[in-house]
Design a protein around this motif. Structure first.
Motif, short mmCIF file in Angstrom:
data_model
loop_
_atom_site.label_atom_id
_atom_site.label_comp_id
_atom_site.label_asym_id
_atom_site.label_seq_id
_atom_site.Cartn_x
_atom_site.Cartn_y
_atom_site.Cartn_z
N THR A 136 0.73 -1.15 -0.26
CA THR A 136 -0.01 0.13 0.10
C THR A 136 0.81 1.36 0.19
N ARG A 137 2.16 1.50 1.26
CA ARG A 137 2.30 2.67 1.13
C ARG A 137 3.63 2.69 0.37
N THR A 138 4.46 1.65 0.03
CA THR A 138 5.96 1.45 -1.51
C THR A 138 5.12 2.01 -2.44
N ARG A 139 4.12 1.41 -2.84
CA ARG A 139 3.65 1.60 -4.12
C ARG A 139 2.64 2.92 -4.08
N VAL A 186 10.68 -1.52 -8.77
CA VAL A 186 9.40 -3.30 -8.81
C VAL A 186 10.02 -3.57 -7.60
N ARG A 187 9.03 -4.04 -7.18
CA ARG A 187 9.02 -4.89 -6.24
C ARG A 187 8.83 -6.14 -6.29
N HIS A 188 9.36 -7.00 -6.03
CA HIS A 188 9.25 -8.72 -6.51
C HIS A 188 9.71 -9.71 -5.03
N GLU A 214 16.91 -6.79 0.26
CA GLU A 214 16.84 -5.62 0.43
C GLU A 214 16.06 -4.25 0.34
N HIS A 215 15.30 -3.35 1.25
CA HIS A 215 14.08 -2.64 1.02
C HIS A 215 14.55 -0.64 0.84
N PRO A 216 15.46 -0.44 0.45
CA PRO A 216 16.55 0.56 0.28
C PRO A 216 16.09 1.74 1.11
N SER A 217 14.70 2.40 0.50
CA SER A 217 14.47 3.96 0.28
C SER A 217 13.00 3.77 1.80
N GLN A 218 12.71 2.35 2.03
CA GLN A 218 12.24 1.98 3.47
C GLN A 218 13.41 2.50 4.38
N ALA A 219 14.63 1.87 4.63
CA ALA A 219 15.82 2.66 5.38
C ALA A 219 16.45 4.21 5.70
N GLY A 251 12.89 -9.70 7.58
CA GLY A 251 12.20 -8.55 7.60
C GLY A 251 13.48 -7.89 6.53
N ARG A 252 13.01 -7.25 5.45
CA ARG A 252 14.68 -6.71 4.20
C ARG A 252 14.79 -5.36 5.59
N THR A 253 13.02 -4.48 5.69
CA THR A 253 13.25 -3.52 6.42
C THR A 253 14.27 -3.17 7.29
N VAL A 254 14.79 -4.45 7.76
CA VAL A 254 16.01 -4.40 9.09
C VAL A 254 17.06 -4.73 8.71
N THR A 313 9.25 -4.92 13.95
CA THR A 313 8.79 -5.44 12.60
C THR A 313 7.55 -6.70 12.39
N ARG A 314 7.14 -6.76 11.77
CA ARG A 314 5.78 -7.64 11.50
C ARG A 314 6.55 -8.85 10.63
N ILE A 315 5.68 -10.02 11.71
CA ILE A 315 6.40 -11.81 11.13
C ILE A 315 5.84 -11.78 10.16
N GLN A 316 7.33 -12.13 8.64
CA GLN A 316 6.52 -12.26 7.63
C GLN A 316 5.99 -13.31 6.76
N LYS A 317 5.14 -14.21 7.72
CA LYS A 317 4.56 -15.26 6.99
C LYS A 317 4.10 -15.94 5.72
N HIS A 351 8.24 1.35 13.36
CA HIS A 351 7.95 0.23 12.21
C HIS A 351 7.59 0.35 11.16
N PRO A 352 7.82 -0.29 9.89
CA PRO A 352 7.95 0.27 8.60
C PRO A 352 6.19 0.22 7.99
N LEU A 353 5.59 -1.05 9.23
CA LEU A 353 4.30 -1.01 8.56
C LEU A 353 4.42 -1.28 7.34
N PRO A 354 3.20 -2.33 7.09
CA PRO A 354 1.66 -2.80 8.09
C PRO A 354 2.41 -3.32 9.43
N ARG A 355 0.98 -2.25 10.54
CA ARG A 355 1.98 -4.27 11.54
C ARG A 355 -0.23 -4.63 11.40
C1 NCD Z 1 7.40 -3.40 4.28
C2 NCD Z 1 7.46 -4.69 3.81
O1 NCD Z 1 7.07 -4.92 2.59
O2 NCD Z 1 8.65 -4.48 4.00
N1 NCD Z 1 6.34 -2.22 4.58
C3 NCD Z 1 7.09 -1.52 3.64
O3 NCD Z 1 7.82 -1.69 2.70
N2 NCD Z 1 6.75 -0.60 4.59
C4 NCD Z 1 7.43 -4.32 5.48
C5 NCD Z 1 5.87 -5.68 5.90
O4 NCD Z 1 5.82 -5.99 5.19
O5 NCD Z 1 6.44 -6.13 7.01
#
Ligand code: NCD
Length: 427
Positions: A136-139, A186-188, A214-219, A251-254, A313-317, A351-355
């Protein structure tokens, strides 16, 4: 760069000084500095005397002169290039100087992000936004950032509605898109896949998350948020204590954030994860080689104690293949009673969200929603100026923005969230 707040923020970052130390260096009262740093539309904002402005410029000039021998004067896009091209694939492309330059551009974007000003520096440019995973938020924030620079966005979401469902390769998709658009986000789901997109094109490509990679723009926006929050509190990133909680394996954000933070000096990290979800060893090595202290624990209470920043961070189930997580019990929930007991009045909660707000999810608790330490919405808001800065730099228009700004022609609410007033003036 024209706004006095931008000049002062940039000077403090480059000189690595807290507000107290900077006001002392300038020979002014801290309170005066605070009022010069407030947004121009805030009732308490004051104009900085011309003399002080001159003095700040002089200090910076002297500092630049002292470090000039080692400094790299190429444009930022070249300094952070990936294999010689203007992409953003990994935070490893950044040195501390480059980050500070990027933050300076993000500061310039703030009045546009706050809907006070508009610019058209990317008029005519088209962004291709390819999201093969939920977002949601990144896009939306990448899209909104591009639009606020005057560009437009074309997008596709999910595999089902893209030709990848018909077996098209990353190479073909990327080359085809390059004929239509001027930059790609791009997210993949596969680690390394966004770099593959980048190798198939000469237009800028931004990694918006490559699986557990990785998720560089988030970091970058997380670090920008930490710096802005710390600036208000008179703290520096150097020497700080950061607690990271949750799924540190997937968790790529961390993964990106710990690498970026390790560019600073003397940090302490407490990593709190269930037994099977610990931070990958290569990252632990990298961070400890840079001289930082890392402690790992499964006790939330122990890990959060005294932290300056808590990053949950959220558990990346969705990334678990036949794995069962054990030990992710309710004791892992970052909740108000615990924060009140072990954290400080100036700890920031991120938190990077979503929680995950569902019962039993053990994520960052909603009972902290009215706690001013909760920085999650300031964090999401900062996604806009930071992503605008990334586009401006990668597309080479960062120096046109300040002089292109005009007043916005519409009115937007002074506070965009109902709880935002609590933070008024703290900026
Ligand atoms: C994160 C992601 O997609 O890596 N969200 C984000 O981009 N802000 C975190 C997550 O999905 O838990």
């Amino acid at each position: 760069m024209s706004q006095q707040q931008d000049i002062l923020r940039d000077a403090m970052r480059r000189l690595n000084l807290t507000r107290d130390a900077f006001s002392e260096r300038l020979g002014v009262r801290r309170r005066a500095l605070d009022t010069w740093l407030l947004p121009a539309d805030s009732g308490e904002s004051r104009a900085m005397p011309e003399m002080v402005g001159k003095f700040v410029a002089e200090i910076l000039q002297r500092e630049a002169h002292a470090t000039a021998s080692g400094a790299d004067s190429r444009p930022l896009a070249q300094r952070i290039a990936a294999e010689g091209r203007p992409h953003l694939l990994s935070v490893a492309q950044f040195e501390r100087d480059g980050l500070e330059d990027l933050f300076q551009v993000a500061d310039v974007m703030q009045p546009i992000a706050r809907r006070q000003k508009v610019t058209r520096v990317l008029e005519g440019a088209v962004l291709g936004s390819l999201f093969f995973e939920a977002s949601t938020r990144t896009r939306v924030s990448f899209g909104a950032a591009f639009c606020r620079l005057g560009g437009t966005v074309c997008d596709t979401t999910g595999f089902t509605f893209s030709s990848m469902a018909k077996g098209e390769s990353i190479y073909d998709t990327s080359r085809v898109m390059s004929g239509y658009v001027d930059a790609l986000v791009v997210r993949h789901p596969e680690q390394g896949s966004v770099a593959e997109f980048a190798r198939a094109t000469n237009i800028p490509v931004i990694n918006a998350g490559d699986g557990p990679g990785e998720h560089p723009s988030q970091a970058i926006l997380d670090l920008y948020t930490i710096q802005r929050e710390f600036s208000r509190m008179g703290k520096l990133v150097d020497g700080t204590h950061v607690a990271m909680v949750g799924d540190l394996k997937y968790g790529r954000t961390v993964h990106s954030l710990i690498r970026l933070l390790s560019l600073y000096r003397g940090l302490k990290f407490t990593l709190i994860a269930p037994p099977s979800l610990e931070m990958p060893a290569y990252l632990l090595d990298l961070v400890s080689r840079n001289g930082h202290v890392i402690e790992q624990t499964q006790s939330l209470e122990e890990g959060l104690r005294g932290a300056d920043v808590v990053y949950a961070t959220r558990i990346q189930k969705e990334r678990f293949v036949g794995e069962e997580i054990e030990g992710y019990t309710p004791e892992f929930q970052v909740r108000k009673a615990l924060v009140d007991t072990v954290c400080k009045p100036d700890t920031i909660l991120m938190h990077p969200l979503p929680r995950d707000g569902r019962p039993g999810a053990n994520d960052l608790s909603i009972d902290l929603n009215h706690d001013p330490r909760l920085a999650i919405f300031r964090q999401t808001d900062n996604g806009i100026p930071v992503r605008m800065a990334l586009f401006a730099v990668l597309m080479g228009v960062e120096h046109q923005v300040a002089r292109s700004m005009r007043d916005a022609g519409w009115r937007s609410p002074a506070h965009i969230g109902p709880d935002d007033a609590d933070f008024d003036g703290l900026d």
